[in-house]
Write a protein that holds these residues in place. Structure first.
Motif, mmCIF file in Angstrom:
data_model
loop_
_atom_site.group_PDB
_atom_site.id
_atom_site.type_symbol
_atom_site.label_atom_id
_atom_site.label_comp_id
_atom_site.label_asym_id
_atom_site.label_seq_id
_atom_site.Cartn_x
_atom_site.Cartn_y
_atom_site.Cartn_z
ATOM 1 N N PRO A 398 45.470 38.401 42.351
ATOM 2 C CA PRO A 398 46.324 37.823 41.305
ATOM 3 C C PRO A 398 46.812 36.420 41.617
ATOM 4 O O PRO A 398 46.988 35.607 40.685
ATOM 5 C CB PRO A 398 47.495 38.811 41.241
ATOM 6 N N GLU A 399 47.031 36.095 42.900
ATOM 7 C CA GLU A 399 47.513 34.758 43.234
ATOM 8 C C GLU A 399 46.522 33.679 42.842
ATOM 9 O O GLU A 399 46.892 32.520 42.639
ATOM 10 C CB GLU A 399 47.809 34.658 44.736
ATOM 11 N N GLU A 400 45.232 34.054 42.730
ATOM 12 C CA GLU A 400 44.193 33.100 42.335
ATOM 13 C C GLU A 400 43.864 33.204 40.847
ATOM 14 O O GLU A 400 42.888 32.625 40.385
ATOM 15 C CB GLU A 400 42.918 33.343 43.160
ATOM 16 N N GLY A 401 44.674 33.969 40.110
ATOM 17 C CA GLY A 401 44.438 34.115 38.673
ATOM 18 C C GLY A 401 43.387 35.144 38.337
ATOM 19 O O GLY A 401 42.698 35.015 37.326
ATOM 20 N N VAL A 402 43.257 36.208 39.150
ATOM 21 C CA VAL A 402 42.276 37.264 38.911
ATOM 22 C C VAL A 402 42.998 38.611 38.968
ATOM 23 O O VAL A 402 43.669 38.922 39.949
ATOM 24 C CB VAL A 402 41.144 37.245 39.962
ATOM 25 N N TRP A 403 42.841 39.420 37.907
ATOM 26 C CA TRP A 403 43.408 40.771 37.852
ATOM 27 C C TRP A 403 42.252 41.712 37.547
ATOM 28 O O TRP A 403 41.810 41.814 36.390
ATOM 29 C CB TRP A 403 44.482 40.853 36.783
ATOM 30 N N ALA A 404 41.737 42.395 38.575
ATOM 31 C CA ALA A 404 40.471 43.104 38.391
ATOM 32 C C ALA A 404 40.367 44.335 39.281
ATOM 33 O O ALA A 404 41.108 44.511 40.255
ATOM 34 C CB ALA A 404 39.299 42.158 38.676
ATOM 35 N N LEU A 405 39.406 45.213 38.892
ATOM 36 C CA LEU A 405 38.995 46.368 39.685
ATOM 37 C C LEU A 405 37.577 46.136 40.198
ATOM 38 O O LEU A 405 36.769 45.478 39.538
ATOM 39 C CB LEU A 405 38.976 47.645 38.831
ATOM 40 N N ARG A 406 37.298 46.725 41.352
ATOM 41 C CA ARG A 406 35.918 46.730 41.865
ATOM 42 C C ARG A 406 35.435 48.172 41.896
ATOM 43 O O ARG A 406 36.030 49.031 42.547
ATOM 44 C CB ARG A 406 35.836 46.119 43.251
ATOM 45 N N LEU A 407 34.355 48.429 41.164
ATOM 46 C CA LEU A 407 33.731 49.740 41.148
ATOM 47 C C LEU A 407 32.487 49.675 42.025
ATOM 48 O O LEU A 407 31.580 48.880 41.751
ATOM 49 C CB LEU A 407 33.343 50.162 39.730
ATOM 50 N N ALA A 408 32.468 50.479 43.070
ATOM 51 C CA ALA A 408 31.338 50.512 43.983
ATOM 52 C C ALA A 408 30.818 51.942 44.056
ATOM 53 O O ALA A 408 31.365 52.857 43.433
ATOM 54 C CB ALA A 408 31.727 49.985 45.363
ATOM 55 N N TRP A 409 29.748 52.127 44.828
ATOM 56 C CA TRP A 409 29.150 53.454 44.918
ATOM 57 C C TRP A 409 30.081 54.375 45.698
ATOM 58 O O TRP A 409 30.171 54.320 46.907
ATOM 59 C CB TRP A 409 27.792 53.362 45.597
ATOM 60 N N GLY A 410 30.825 55.227 44.977
ATOM 61 C CA GLY A 410 31.659 56.216 45.639
ATOM 62 C C GLY A 410 33.132 55.870 45.716
ATOM 63 O O GLY A 410 33.922 56.707 46.141
#
Length: 481
Positions: A398-410
């Motif tokens: 968020p400090e860099e202006g990104v609000w996200a999830l990472r979906l990986a295998w498992g």
């Protein structure tokens, strides 16, 4: 009795020129000026630039001899009378300025002991080696410190007031949203009520038809049973009568009578036909459309109470060269082969990411992301601010202006200031991303199970864009509303 103003005027006339306070133990020097004995003694102890040079009066600069002090008892009596008048004319006004131990006025402040001192206290042995200043001189540095503290406190108060103003605005936005939701609930349930009344009428009509068919079959059954009972009653009567005859009468046509009775098969009628029974058993199936309609209603209501569907298209001007976009710009696939994409300021050159067209500066929006990680890899979904770094390393937080999830295998991680692996009931393959710009919420939900995944809270000040990232051969995603 002397007025307070006249007493104050008299007191000004008997002030010491050195300490500016009322004379204490007044002494007179050669030139005729009067000073406190303690003040003049300290004045004489201050070394000058020329030790041989004679001391001069602090007021008129006339030379005087240090040993020529003459106690001025008359002036001391006058000072004492003035002090007494001051206490009478303004009772209690100088209580805080008087030393409780010696009854003298307080003029000094001891820095070492943080104690206010009178002339007698000042000359005490315990304070001779300490740093002692006049009250006003000692108060100066503390006033500066207080001023600095006041500035810091005022800034903190302003920050709290800004937070209060911002949060009040968010509260008003939420109240507006609640009012809109209330109207939607009333509207949707009015339509649902009408639909349920119609469905109730249809189902009750079908039940009445079943009632009528059951009663008709009951009547038919009763007629058939009556006929069978009548036939069997006749045979029973015939056999009872035959059995009551003498042997000659009993044996007459006995064989044909027995054959007729033995070959008589009992018909076992059914009160309800198989077809009608099947209709009764199948009646719950008539409620399946109602169940489906209710599910659609709830999904639609929840959706409309939540966010507006966003028409998402991927922006090829921002896409990393390793991402293959579909013609309709709604699907992306990772490829190790670089595409022949012209460099421009909007394109990501290191992070394998892409943004959606348009972006948002207000409102509540939602979109669906279907993720395919059959061959491993990872997919990142969320929103980013307009000024997010496009060139070089992109830090997903968020400090860099990104609000996200990472979906990986498992596993799934929330990309906060520190990535957090989330404990979920199942691995999501369809994620609904919802953005509330005014309130500052970015919410992720498993679109299949409706299980909440994570919610970011932010304060948006510029345009934000739907954000997608891919890594790993064969990994892909598609977007829809």
């Amino acid at each position: 009795m002397a007025s307070a103003a006249s007493v104050t005027s008299l007191a000004d006339e008997v002030n010491c020129p050195i300490c500016q306070g009322t004379l204490r133990e007044p002494v007179t020097i050669d030139c005729g000026h009067n000073f406190c004995r303690g003040c003049l003694t300290r004045y004489c102890e201050i070394p000058g630039p020329d030790p041989e040079e004679a001391l001069t009066c602090p007021l008129c600069k006339e030379p005087f001899r240090p040993g020529s002090f003459r106690p001025n008892w008359q002036l001391a009596s006058v000072v004492e009378n003035i002090e007494r008048l001051k206490l009478v004319s303004t009772p209690g006004s100088d209580e805080e300025d008087i030393c409780q131990e010696h009854g003298e006025k307080i003029y000094f402040f001891c820095e070492d002991d943080e104690t206010q001192l009178c002339v007698v206290c000042r000359e005490a042995w315990g304070h001779r080696a300490h740093t002692v200043r006049f009250l006003e001189d000692a108060a100066g540095p503390y006033r500066e410190q207080i001023q600095k503290c006041l500035e810091c406190l005022r800034k903190e108060r302003e920050e709290i007031q800004r937070i209060q103003s911002r949060e009040n605005e968010r509260i008003q936005v939420l109240l507006g949203q609640v009012a809109t939701k209330r109207q939607k609930v009333i509207f949707e349930f009015a339509h649902l009520s009408q639909f349920l009344e119609e469905q109730q009428s249809v189902l009750l009509a079908q039940l009445e038809k079943l009632d009528a068919d059951i009663l008709k079959q009951q009547d038919d059954f009763d007629v058939l049973v009556s006929e069978e009972i009548s036939r069997f009653s006749s045979l029973i009567s015939e056999l009872e009568e035959k059995n009551g005859r003498p042997a000659r009468g009993l044996l007459t046509d006995i064989r044909s009578t027995l054959i007729r009775c033995e070959t008589r098969k009992c018909r076992k009628p059914e009160a309800v036909s198989p077809e009608l029974g099947q209709r009764i058993r199948d009646f719950p199936q008539q409620a399946i459309p109602l169940q489906r309609k209710m599910k659609m209603f709830l999904e639609k209501l929840c959706f409309e109470l939540d966010y507006e569907p966003a028409d998402i298209c991927l922006d090829p001007q921002t896409s990393h060269p390793k991402l293959l976009l579909s013609e309709d710009q709604r699907r992306a696939q990772f490829s190790y082969k670089w595409q022949n994409s012209p460099d421009n300021p909007q394109r990501f050159d290191r992070a394998t990411c892409v943004l959606a067209h348009g972006g948002f500066t207000e409102g509540r929006h939602t979109w669906l992301v279907k993720v395919d990680l059959a061959h491993g890899g990872s997919c990142t979904v969320g929103v980013v601010s307009e000024d997010v770094a496009r060139k070089g390393e992109l830090r997903l937080r968020p400090e860099e202006g990104v609000w996200a999830l990472r979906l990986a295998w498992g596993f799934v991680s929330a990309l906060g200031s520190f990535p957090t692996r989330l404990a979920l009931g199942e691995q999501p393959r369809q994620v609904r991303v919802s953005l509330d710009y005014e309130v500052g919420w970015v919410t992720f939900v498993n679109a299949v199970s409706q299980e909440p995944i994570y919610t970011f809270t932010a304060s948006f000040t510029q345009k934000v864009f739907p954000f997608f990232g891919l890594w790993g051969r064969g990994s892909s995603f598609s977007v829809s509303s």
